[in-house]
Design an enzyme around this catalytic site. Structure first.
Site, PDB file in Angstrom:
ATOM      1  N   ASP A  47      15.847   7.022   2.761  1.00  0.00           N
ATOM      2  CA  ASP A  47      15.487   5.606   2.863  1.00  0.00           C
ATOM      3  C   ASP A  47      16.489   4.813   3.684  1.00  0.00           C
ATOM      4  O   ASP A  47      17.684   4.928   3.482  1.00  0.00           O
ATOM      5  CB  ASP A  47      15.460   4.971   1.458  1.00  0.00           C
ATOM      6  CG  ASP A  47      14.385   5.551   0.570  1.00  0.00           C
ATOM      7  OD1 ASP A  47      13.974   4.839  -0.351  1.00  0.00           O
ATOM      8  OD2 ASP A  47      13.993   6.710   0.788  1.00  0.00           O
ATOM      9  N   HIS A  95      15.401   1.345   4.593  1.00  0.00           N
ATOM     10  CA  HIS A  95      15.063  -0.004   4.112  1.00  0.00           C
ATOM     11  C   HIS A  95      15.657  -1.121   4.958  1.00  0.00           C
ATOM     12  O   HIS A  95      16.303  -2.033   4.449  1.00  0.00           O
ATOM     13  CB  HIS A  95      15.515  -0.165   2.656  1.00  0.00           C
ATOM     14  CG  HIS A  95      14.552   0.444   1.688  1.00  0.00           C
ATOM     15  ND1 HIS A  95      13.230   0.084   1.640  1.00  0.00           N
ATOM     16  CD2 HIS A  95      14.719   1.393   0.748  1.00  0.00           C
ATOM     17  CE1 HIS A  95      12.623   0.794   0.702  1.00  0.00           C
ATOM     18  NE2 HIS A  95      13.493   1.591   0.143  1.00  0.00           N
ATOM     19  N   ASP A 147      10.294   5.143   4.041  1.00  0.00           N
ATOM     20  CA  ASP A 147      10.920   3.880   3.632  1.00  0.00           C
ATOM     21  C   ASP A 147      11.890   3.358   4.680  1.00  0.00           C
ATOM     22  O   ASP A 147      13.071   3.100   4.403  1.00  0.00           O
ATOM     23  CB  ASP A 147      11.602   4.039   2.270  1.00  0.00           C
ATOM     24  CG  ASP A 147      10.611   3.890   1.124  1.00  0.00           C
ATOM     25  OD1 ASP A 147      11.042   3.753  -0.026  1.00  0.00           O
ATOM     26  OD2 ASP A 147       9.389   3.902   1.401  1.00  0.00           O
ATOM     27  N   ASP A 156      11.375  -2.829   4.749  1.00  0.00           N
ATOM     28  CA  ASP A 156      11.407  -3.668   3.545  1.00  0.00           C
ATOM     29  C   ASP A 156      12.820  -3.811   3.006  1.00  0.00           C
ATOM     30  O   ASP A 156      13.624  -2.878   3.061  1.00  0.00           O
ATOM     31  CB  ASP A 156      10.519  -3.117   2.412  1.00  0.00           C
ATOM     32  CG  ASP A 156       9.063  -3.503   2.584  1.00  0.00           C
ATOM     33  OD1 ASP A 156       8.194  -2.784   2.091  1.00  0.00           O
ATOM     34  OD2 ASP A 156       8.817  -4.546   3.244  1.00  0.00           O
ATOM     35  N   ARG A 157      13.061  -4.972   2.463  1.00  0.00           N
ATOM     36  CA  ARG A 157      14.331  -5.339   1.828  1.00  0.00           C
ATOM     37  C   ARG A 157      15.443  -5.699   2.811  1.00  0.00           C
ATOM     38  O   ARG A 157      16.019  -6.771   2.724  1.00  0.00           O
ATOM     39  CB  ARG A 157      14.844  -4.271   0.854  1.00  0.00           C
ATOM     40  CG  ARG A 157      13.903  -3.976  -0.289  1.00  0.00           C
ATOM     41  CD  ARG A 157      14.600  -3.077  -1.296  1.00  0.00           C
ATOM     42  NE  ARG A 157      13.668  -2.433  -2.184  1.00  0.00           N
ATOM     43  CZ  ARG A 157      13.142  -2.974  -3.266  1.00  0.00           C
ATOM     44  NH1 ARG A 157      13.443  -4.208  -3.600  1.00  0.00           N
ATOM     45  NH2 ARG A 157      12.299  -2.301  -4.016  1.00  0.00           N
ATOM     46  N   ASN A 191       6.519   5.330   0.626  1.00  0.00           N
ATOM     47  CA  ASN A 191       5.605   4.420  -0.084  1.00  0.00           C
ATOM     48  C   ASN A 191       5.705   2.994   0.458  1.00  0.00           C
ATOM     49  O   ASN A 191       4.790   2.189   0.284  1.00  0.00           O
ATOM     50  CB  ASN A 191       5.830   4.465  -1.597  1.00  0.00           C
ATOM     51  CG  ASN A 191       7.215   4.001  -1.987  1.00  0.00           C
ATOM     52  OD1 ASN A 191       8.209   4.457  -1.433  1.00  0.00           O
ATOM     53  ND2 ASN A 191       7.300   3.109  -2.949  1.00  0.00           N
ATOM     54  N   HIS A 192       6.793   2.688   1.141  1.00  0.00           N
ATOM     55  CA  HIS A 192       6.917   1.349   1.714  1.00  0.00           C
ATOM     56  C   HIS A 192       6.271   1.207   3.081  1.00  0.00           C
ATOM     57  O   HIS A 192       6.244   0.112   3.650  1.00  0.00           O
ATOM     58  CB  HIS A 192       8.385   0.917   1.772  1.00  0.00           C
ATOM     59  CG  HIS A 192       8.869   0.328   0.486  1.00  0.00           C
ATOM     60  ND1 HIS A 192       8.910  -1.024   0.252  1.00  0.00           N
ATOM     61  CD2 HIS A 192       9.281   0.916  -0.652  1.00  0.00           C
ATOM     62  CE1 HIS A 192       9.357  -1.240  -0.978  1.00  0.00           C
ATOM     63  NE2 HIS A 192       9.586  -0.080  -1.549  1.00  0.00           N
ATOM     64  N   HIS A 212       8.544  12.210   0.900  1.00  0.00           N
ATOM     65  CA  HIS A 212       9.274  11.021   0.479  1.00  0.00           C
ATOM     66  C   HIS A 212       9.535  10.917  -1.030  1.00  0.00           C
ATOM     67  O   HIS A 212      10.655  10.685  -1.465  1.00  0.00           O
ATOM     68  CB  HIS A 212       8.545   9.760   0.936  1.00  0.00           C
ATOM     69  CG  HIS A 212       9.228   8.513   0.482  1.00  0.00           C
ATOM     70  ND1 HIS A 212      10.394   8.047   1.057  1.00  0.00           N
ATOM     71  CD2 HIS A 212       8.951   7.636  -0.512  1.00  0.00           C
ATOM     72  CE1 HIS A 212      10.785   6.948   0.435  1.00  0.00           C
ATOM     73  NE2 HIS A 212       9.932   6.670  -0.518  1.00  0.00           N
ATOM     74  N   ARG A 232       7.236   3.143 -12.123  1.00  0.00           N
ATOM     75  CA  ARG A 232       6.738   2.797 -10.796  1.00  0.00           C
ATOM     76  C   ARG A 232       5.292   2.324 -10.832  1.00  0.00           C
ATOM     77  O   ARG A 232       4.861   1.566  -9.990  1.00  0.00           O
ATOM     78  CB  ARG A 232       6.781   4.036  -9.898  1.00  0.00           C
ATOM     79  CG  ARG A 232       8.129   4.689  -9.827  1.00  0.00           C
ATOM     80  CD  ARG A 232       8.925   4.150  -8.708  1.00  0.00           C
ATOM     81  NE  ARG A 232      10.014   5.032  -8.393  1.00  0.00           N
ATOM     82  CZ  ARG A 232      10.885   4.787  -7.443  1.00  0.00           C
ATOM     83  NH1 ARG A 232      10.763   3.691  -6.736  1.00  0.00           N
ATOM     84  NH2 ARG A 232      11.850   5.638  -7.211  1.00  0.00           N
ATOM     85  N   HIS A 283      13.369   8.236  -1.899  1.00  0.00           N
ATOM     86  CA  HIS A 283      12.654   7.351  -2.838  1.00  0.00           C
ATOM     87  C   HIS A 283      13.495   6.744  -3.948  1.00  0.00           C
ATOM     88  O   HIS A 283      13.158   5.706  -4.486  1.00  0.00           O
ATOM     89  CB  HIS A 283      11.491   8.136  -3.447  1.00  0.00           C
ATOM     90  CG  HIS A 283      10.461   7.316  -4.162  1.00  0.00           C
ATOM     91  ND1 HIS A 283       9.914   6.146  -3.671  1.00  0.00           N
ATOM     92  CD2 HIS A 283       9.832   7.516  -5.338  1.00  0.00           C
ATOM     93  CE1 HIS A 283       9.013   5.682  -4.505  1.00  0.00           C
ATOM     94  NE2 HIS A 283       8.944   6.487  -5.535  1.00  0.00           N
TER      95      HIS A 283
END
Lengths: 160, 654
Positions: free
Chosen positions: B179, B181, B208, B211-212, B240-241, B292, B384, B411
């Site tokens: 990730d 992110h 991922d 995001d964030r 998943n993002h 992931h 989740r 993840h």
């Protein structure tokens, strides 16, 4: 008599809950075990003040049957509950800590040099690992003079 | 105490007495130091626990949202302006299949004043370097090039299978990253330490990317650029993002809209497509599986390889009846929900992607959302709201079935950047350092050699941390974590107050620490060490009990208008994010305005879905928010108003 019994039970239950909470913070896999290397941290964070030797003793008790490098909550709980109930390993008061530093400060100048500190901390007592020594130096030394002014440092050590 | 340096007989010199003293002193100091470190370690760990719990609870709220969408579909009868929003793409423009990269050039002009990188296709290493250079200097890539890049990327991805097979015979070592992110600094640090992608330097990025963090766009651009330049040496797995609904909630959509005011919509629309075409997994030498999230006991790699992955695998689009919260057990009745038959203005054979079958949907959900656990078995992942918790037995069985040796997944946040579980069979790799806060964790990547032995490289972006001691760093992490926790406490004030009251029938305002901890956990459900945290969250009365009201400290929810009841304000505060997403979807032209009618309707549906009713209606409040009385409210302003503030801070501001 019954009341006394109750409050004793309550006290034990309270202590057990505290221990479980602290244990779970270190239980990363969520499977009720922690690494033996974390035992020292857990016990100390519960307010006890054992030396390294005393921790090894405790571990010997707990690890009797399964030397896997991991301790299960059950075993830990039974041993440590007794420790807390007996109030073993109480912290030494600050003024004793001050005397300790003064004992290392031969010239009574109020500070200890970096070399002296390293010599004592890695050479005497229950010696620091390299990592511990580096950590302490980074927080304890006054960067300009490379000395440890222990009265100030004590304040850092005892702050909650 | 350890041994004392020996003396002969009963001769005790001053020197000996001194050395005994010194040893005792040393032990004491060492002991105190270790005590301090232990306390610090405890604080560090519970701070990270707080971050993680709140993050997962937030993702659970995400589940509320998807349930809500389904609820909306069930309860809205078309034609209806609100339901319409949930059935068609939120952008009116359509990117035609026959659309050419050239079209972008014709339609979007890049002014001479633009000094950023100018791309031309096919891309070369020079372009990639120009992009890296530009992003290091915080420049933006022009929208036209972004669109062209995305368009070309989609073309390339479409040609790829769902599962990519790699071999180490062509590359010496393969680097696997987890990730990111949106943390551009981490990607740049990885490239600095490990070299840029090339024929000699093969990379797999395990999802991922967005995001964030605040540079999701730049990361995407860099990764896609290298993908186009070295399609056989840079591999991407979907996370998943990489999903537009999550992007709405976790910041990527906002980032794009802010950076690209004019073309944001187009970019987002194309991104949705590109994301849906990302491959699902990578297998190296037929032995190392990289994906992931994780696996489940029903994971079928052949099935996964064969399905049509671009069928927009988003939770919210499944035509399910509104049922249990556990995705794994969702019962799909197969109602033909696709409202392209709604008689709306959508042309037949419209842009709505075909629905995934329930099996397809579960298979993909499992590999994107599952987490490994030490207990055997495979259970629904409650934290989740999607995927499973899978145990070592599930891993072993999958390995046996497909003759695998190692599973690399991401993840999950890991303080050291990686973690090995299931007896060395599963590796979690997480590449976003300082994920929660400056100093919270390291990132790491894996170097896999031809013998498929993994080697880990850890790092931490440290613009500021170098200057600070461990104590300061933990202090920073802790205060941020506690801030989030206190805000959560404040947002649940009503519920907590009634929970406290249950333990305090006489209304003394004080309850035992035990009861307090139980109440906190029952309302917030964060699985935190409440007794340990108590001293940071609440005061004790002289009799050793917890003063309940002290939990709320000086925090309160800002109330823009006097008419709002506290409970209502709390609900608005708590579901602010969800409402923001919903309103953004309804607001199709992205004007930031929503009609009073739409607002009321949505609000009624949302609260009825949550099972909340208010004796006073929201109408009065809403009317008061319609400042110019034109029948529209600025919902961003409205929602912004409901947040947790410190009363003392408020006094300073006002």
């Amino acid at each position: 008599m019954a009341e006394e019994g109750n409050s004793q039970d309550d006290a034990v239950a309270e202590i057990e809950k505290k221990i479980i909470e602290a244990f779970e913070v270190f239980d990363q896999g969520g499977d009720k075990t922690v690494s033996i290397r974390d035992i020292g941290s857990i016990v100390r964070s519960l307010g006890c003040f054992p030396t390294e030797a005393e921790i090894h003793e405790l571990l010997a008790n707990v690890e009797k049957e399964e030397p896997t490098g991991y301790i299960h909550l059950e075993k830990f709980l039974s041993v440590i509950t007794k420790v807390l109930l007996d109030r073993s390993y109480q912290p030494i008061p600050e003024d004793v800590l001050l005397h300790a530093f003064e004992a290392l400060d031969e010239n009574k100048c109020g500070y200890i040099t970096k070399e002296e500190l390293v010599k004592y901390m890695t050479g005497e007592g229950e010696p620091f690992t390299e990592e511990e020594m580096e950590d302490m130096l980074s927080t304890a030394l006054d960067p300009e003079t490379n000395t440890l002014h222990y009265r100030d440092y004590i304040l850092k050590l005892i702050v909650e | 105490m350890g041994s004392i340096t020996g003396t002969m007989g009963c001769r005790s010199s001053v020197a000996d007495r001194r050395s005994e003293k010194v040893i005792r002193a040393a032990i004491l100091i060492q002991n105190w130091y270790r005590l301090t470190m232990a306390r610090l370690e405890m604080r560090r760990r519970y701070s990270l626990s707080i971050f993680q719990s709140i993050e997962y609870a937030d993702e659970q709220d995400q589940l509320q949202l998807s349930d809500f969408f389904t609820f909306m579909l069930d309860h809205c009868t078309p034609p209806d302006s609100v339901s319409h929003a949930f059935t068609s793409p939120s952008v009116s423009q359509v990117v035609d299949e026959a659309f050419d990269v050239q079209e972008f050039e014709n339609k979007i002009c890049v002014p001479d004043s633009y000094y950023g990188p100018r791309l031309s296709f096919p891309l070369t290493v020079e372009h990639a370097n120009a992009l890296l250079h530009a992003f290091r200097n915080e420049q933006l890539l022009h929208a036209r090039y972004v669109l062209q890049l995305l368009y070309e990327t989609k073309k390339v991805l479409k040609e790829m299978p769902n599962i990519t097979h790699l071999s180490t015979s062509y590359s010496k070592e393969i680097t696997v990253c987890g990730d990111l992110h949106g943390n551009l600094d981490d990607l740049l640090l990885i490239f600095y330490k490990n070299g840029l992608p090339s024929e000699q330097n093969c990379y797999v990025f395990n999802g991922d990317f967005v995001d964030r963090g605040k540079n999701s766009m730049e990361i995407i651009i860099i990764l896609f650029a290298f993908l186009l330049i070295y399609p056989n040496y840079l591999h991407l797995n979907r996370g998943n993002h990489e999903d537009y609904i999550l992007n709405l909630r976790y910041g990527f959509t906002k980032e794009v809209s802010k950076k690209y005011k004019d073309h944001g919509n187009q970019i987002l629309f194309l991104l949705r497509d590109v994301f849906s075409w990302l491959p699902l997994a990578t297998i190296i030498d037929s032995k190392v599986l990289i994906l992931h999230g994780g696996i489940s006991d029903t994971t079928d790699l052949d099935f996964l390889n064969a399905l049509e992955r671009s069928k927009d695998q988003v939770k919210e689009r499944i035509p399910a009846t509104r049922s249990t919260k556990h995705m794994a057990t969702r019962n799909v009745a197969g109602k033909a929900r696709r409202l392209s038959s709604s008689g709306s203005t959508e042309p037949s054979g419209s842009n709505l992607p075909p629905e995934p079958t329930p099996k397809e949907w579960k298979q993909i959900l499992d590999i994107l959302w599952s987490d490994p656990r030490s207990q055997n078995g495979c259970t629904p992942n409650k934290a989740r709201g999607g995927g499973c918790y899978f145990g070592p037995d599930v891993t072993a069985e999958l390995f046996r079935r497909y003759n695998l040796k190692l599973l690399i997944r991401s993840h999950e946040f890991k303080p050291e950047g990686y973690e090995i579980s299931h007896n060395g069979k599963v590796i979690t790799i997480f590449s976003a350092s300082n994920y929660y806060e400056e100093g919270s964790n390291r990132g790491a990547y894996i170097k896999l050699n031809p013998e498929l032995i993994p080697r880990f490289v850890q790092y931490q972006v440290s613009k500021y941390t170098l200057r600070h001691s461990l104590q300061d760093r933990v202090g920073t992490i802790e205060s941020t974590a506690l801030k989030f926790l206190r805000e959560k406490i404040c947002a649940h004030r009503s519920e907590l107050t009634s929970a406290f009251a249950q333990y305090d029938p006489e209304g003394t305002g004080r309850i035992s620490v035990n009861d307090w901890a139980a109440a906190m956990e029952s309302v917030l459900q964060l699985n935190l060490p409440w007794r340990i945290l108590r001293s940071q969250l609440a005061l004790l009365s002289p009799d050793g009990k917890v003063d309940c009201m002290s939990c709320f400290g000086d925090l309160e929810i800002a109330q823009p208008v006097k008419e709002v009841q506290p409970a209502l304000a709390e609900t608005l505060c708590r579901y602010r994010k969800d409402l923001e997403i919903i309103f953004n979807i309804i607001d199709k032209d992205q004007s930031g305005l929503i009609s009073l009618e739409e607002f009321s309707q949505t609000w009624k549906l949302f609260t009825s879905h949550l099972g909340i009713t208010y004796s006073e209606s929201l109408d009065k409040l809403v009317l008061s928010m319609d400042y110019n009385k034109d029948g529209y409210i600025d919902f961003n302003e409205f929602l912004e108003a409901f947040h947790v503030v410190h009363r003392l801070q408020k006094k300073v501001d006002s």
